[in-house]
Design a protein around this motif. Structure first.
Motif, PDB file in Angstrom:
ATOM      1  N   ARG A  94      52.097  28.954  -5.089  1.00  0.00           N
ATOM      2  CA  ARG A  94      51.810  28.008  -6.178  1.00  0.00           C
ATOM      3  C   ARG A  94      53.107  27.560  -6.832  1.00  0.00           C
ATOM      4  O   ARG A  94      53.931  28.404  -7.208  1.00  0.00           O
ATOM      5  CB  ARG A  94      50.893  28.679  -7.209  1.00  0.00           C
ATOM      6  CG  ARG A  94      50.615  27.808  -8.414  1.00  0.00           C
ATOM      7  CD  ARG A  94      49.628  28.449  -9.382  1.00  0.00           C
ATOM      8  NE  ARG A  94      48.274  28.510  -8.848  1.00  0.00           N
ATOM      9  CZ  ARG A  94      47.203  28.823  -9.571  1.00  0.00           C
ATOM     10  NH1 ARG A  94      47.325  29.095 -10.859  1.00  0.00           N
ATOM     11  NH2 ARG A  94      46.009  28.855  -9.017  1.00  0.00           N
ATOM     12  N   GLY A 128      54.856  32.141  -5.308  1.00  0.00           N
ATOM     13  CA  GLY A 128      55.112  30.839  -5.905  1.00  0.00           C
ATOM     14  C   GLY A 128      56.303  30.862  -6.821  1.00  0.00           C
ATOM     15  O   GLY A 128      57.144  31.763  -6.757  1.00  0.00           O
ATOM     16  N   ASP A 166      48.875  26.117  -2.299  1.00  0.00           N
ATOM     17  CA  ASP A 166      48.007  26.316  -3.474  1.00  0.00           C
ATOM     18  C   ASP A 166      48.396  25.181  -4.419  1.00  0.00           C
ATOM     19  O   ASP A 166      48.943  24.158  -3.963  1.00  0.00           O
ATOM     20  CB  ASP A 166      48.237  27.706  -4.094  1.00  0.00           C
ATOM     21  CG  ASP A 166      47.222  28.033  -5.194  1.00  0.00           C
ATOM     22  OD1 ASP A 166      46.038  28.216  -4.881  1.00  0.00           O
ATOM     23  OD2 ASP A 166      47.599  28.075  -6.386  1.00  0.00           O
ATOM     24  N   ILE A 167      48.198  25.336  -5.717  1.00  0.00           N
ATOM     25  CA  ILE A 167      48.537  24.273  -6.652  1.00  0.00           C
ATOM     26  C   ILE A 167      50.011  23.870  -6.449  1.00  0.00           C
ATOM     27  O   ILE A 167      50.891  24.728  -6.413  1.00  0.00           O
ATOM     28  CB  ILE A 167      48.309  24.732  -8.112  1.00  0.00           C
ATOM     29  CG1 ILE A 167      46.795  24.881  -8.377  1.00  0.00           C
ATOM     30  CG2 ILE A 167      48.929  23.751  -9.109  1.00  0.00           C
ATOM     31  CD1 ILE A 167      46.442  25.334  -9.772  1.00  0.00           C
ATOM     32  N   THR A 320      41.871  24.886 -12.325  1.00  0.00           N
ATOM     33  CA  THR A 320      42.771  26.027 -12.549  1.00  0.00           C
ATOM     34  C   THR A 320      42.056  27.154 -13.296  1.00  0.00           C
ATOM     35  O   THR A 320      40.893  27.003 -13.682  1.00  0.00           O
ATOM     36  CB  THR A 320      44.030  25.540 -13.314  1.00  0.00           C
ATOM     37  OG1 THR A 320      45.038  26.537 -13.242  1.00  0.00           O
ATOM     38  CG2 THR A 320      43.731  25.207 -14.756  1.00  0.00           C
TER      39      THR A 320
END
Ligand code: NDP
Length: 445
Positions: A94, A128, A166-167, A320
């Motif tokens: 992320r 991330g 991911d994000i 989220t």
């Protein structure tokens, strides 16, 4: 004091600042009561709950990179290898300014049970950085990704740990990360990352997998309760990978999806979200949703949050964590919503989940409902090992089969432990039992 309460208390004392991680641990351990309390002494003697709530390895590192003006920046990089008992570590990366150790640990912990639920041989991890890709040029994103991989490459490979998106991490970022890994190792190891482009080992249907999987399992849930998505009014939050393909599949199955959102505002479109336009705005232009509203006369744009105040039959939170607190749960119940299925990871707070469940709303937790993404990632690893590519239809059919099995499994486990219809308990228990079995067989490690 029960072993579960003792463990929660210990973690709260040890990491009081890790609120998302504590929230995730509480949710899982609370639902494991019927399992743990059957044999509490043995679990305690083996320090089983301490072991399952402590990552096998936490890797933290500095990520220096240089912007287009020649200025240097430093971000924090993370990889949490939480539990590798059932297979190589697997979980997304992320990139978002909110990333910290607590969020990384909560996501990695959830991933352990999610990956177990897929029925595929993959352990749980997450990683991330607090780097914000928004507003950065392609070259800056590349510089960051290369620097991130300069450290990460020594901790991953196709048998050890296989990161994904991911994000903030999509095909562009995975491409840069893969390129740098290949350069550093001088090897073409396709199975080291998933979510790759189709020209270098990616899988068809990976992009669609999480959103489609969410809708497949939602349909399975509704069918089990005598109805279907056909003709239903659906609200979706988010406008990223998960949200976009959830909207697309829900509409293909006859639902009308009337909302989507991003980090600054949300759209209400009573005619139904136009997916092609949404993709143009978000995937191609990487613009705000105001652009969607400008191009679509039927759409209203609202600043801030509000998707879950719109009356609906089904709500799919896909943005989220903690985006659906108690006040929105109350609004959903008041407006007659029948099901909430989580596309994002832990979008519903503990209080909101309890409220929804106690008001008879069908509730599918993210670790079951969004497992389609990691499932197709694991199928991408299989294709890489075989050096073959499967058709979209083959992958999609396998995805549908996996989501059906997950629903059947969590539903059966909930029933077996006296919690019929409580899919949070069903998912946590089903995910736990497989990991437990593997951990016990492998000794105290
Ligand atoms: P993307 O980055 O593609 O999209 C995220 C969306 O959520 C964007 O619309 C973004 O807005 C919005 N968003 C992000 N952070 C916030 C915030 N703090 N407040 C409000 N809105 C926010 O990510 P994904 O679609 O991949 O992931 C969404 C969720 O699904 C995450 O919880 C992720 O962990 C989970 N997930 C993803 C999987 C996958 O395969 N991608 C697999 C399983 C779970 P903006 O456009 O403004 O950035």
């Amino acid at each position: 004091m029960s072993y579960i309460d003792e463990t929660i208390e210990k973690i709260q004392k040890l990491h009081p600042e890790q609120k998302e991680f504590i929230q995730a641990v509480k949710e899982v351990l609370e639902s494991l009561r019927p399992v743990i309390e059957r044999n509490e002494d043995e679990y305690r003697r083996e320090a089983f709950l301490e072991r399952i709530t402590t990552p096998e390895r936490i890797i933290m590192f500095r990520v220096p990179w240089v912007d287009d003006k020649g200025n240097a920046h430093v971000n924090n990089g993370y990889r949490i290898q939480f539990n590798g008992a059932i297979g190589p570590f697997k979980g997304g990366l992320r990139l978002h300014p909110s990333v910290n150790l607590s969020i990384m640990k909560f996501l990695a912990f959830e991933q352990v049970f999610k990956n177990s639920l897929t029925g595929l041989p993959i352990g749980g991890a997450k990683g991330g950085s607090d780097f914000d890709p928004k507003g950065k040029s392609d070259r800056e994103v590349m510089a960051f990704c290369q620097s991130f991989m300069n450290e990460l490459y020594r901790h991953i490979n196709h048998d050890r740990d296989v990161p994904a998106g991911d994000i903030g991490v999509g095909a562009r970022e995975i491409g840069y990360l893969f390129g740098q890994y290949r350069r550093l190792t001088a090897q073409y190891e396709a199975g080291v990352l998933t979510g790759k482009g189709l020209s270098f080992g990616g899988s068809l249907c990976r992009r669609e997998a999480t959103g489609y999987g969410l809708v497949y399992i939602t349909e399975e849930l509704l069918k089990d309760h005598g109805t279907s998505l056909e003709g239903k009014r659906v609200v979706v939050s988010g406008a990223g990978n998960v949200a976009t393909y959830a909207i697309q599949k829900a509409q293909q199955l006859g639902a009308k999806v009337v909302t989507c959102s991003d980090s600054t505002g949300w759209i209400y479109d009573p005619e139904g979200i136009e997916v092609a336009l949404l993709k143009e705005v978000k995937e191609v232009k990487r613009a705000r949703l105001t652009e969607y509203a400008k191009a679509r006369p039927s759409a209203e744009y609202h600043e801030g949050k509000g998707v879950f105040t719109v009356p609906c039959d089904v709500a799919l939170p896909c943005a989220t964590q903690n985006e659906l607190p108690l006040e929105y749960a109350e609004a959903l119940v008041k407006n007659g919503c029948m099901a909430v299925c989580e596309g994002a990871n832990m979008p519903t707070t503990l209080e909101a989940t309890a409220y929804l469940q106690s008001h008879g709303i069908l509730f599918l937790p993210g670790k079951a409902a969004n497992a389609g993404g990691v499932s197709v990632s694991a199928l991408e690893m299989s294709q890489n090992s075989e050096r073959l590519s499967w058709t979209f239809e083959e992958v999609d059919a396998k995805l549908q089969g996996i989501m059906k099995n997950i629903y059947a499994n969590i539903s059966a486990r909930a029933k077996e432990f006296g919690k019929e219809g409580d899919y949070v308990s069903g998912a946590n228990i089903a995910g736990f039992l497989k990991v437990e079995n593997a951990m016990k067989a492998q000794g105290i490690i």
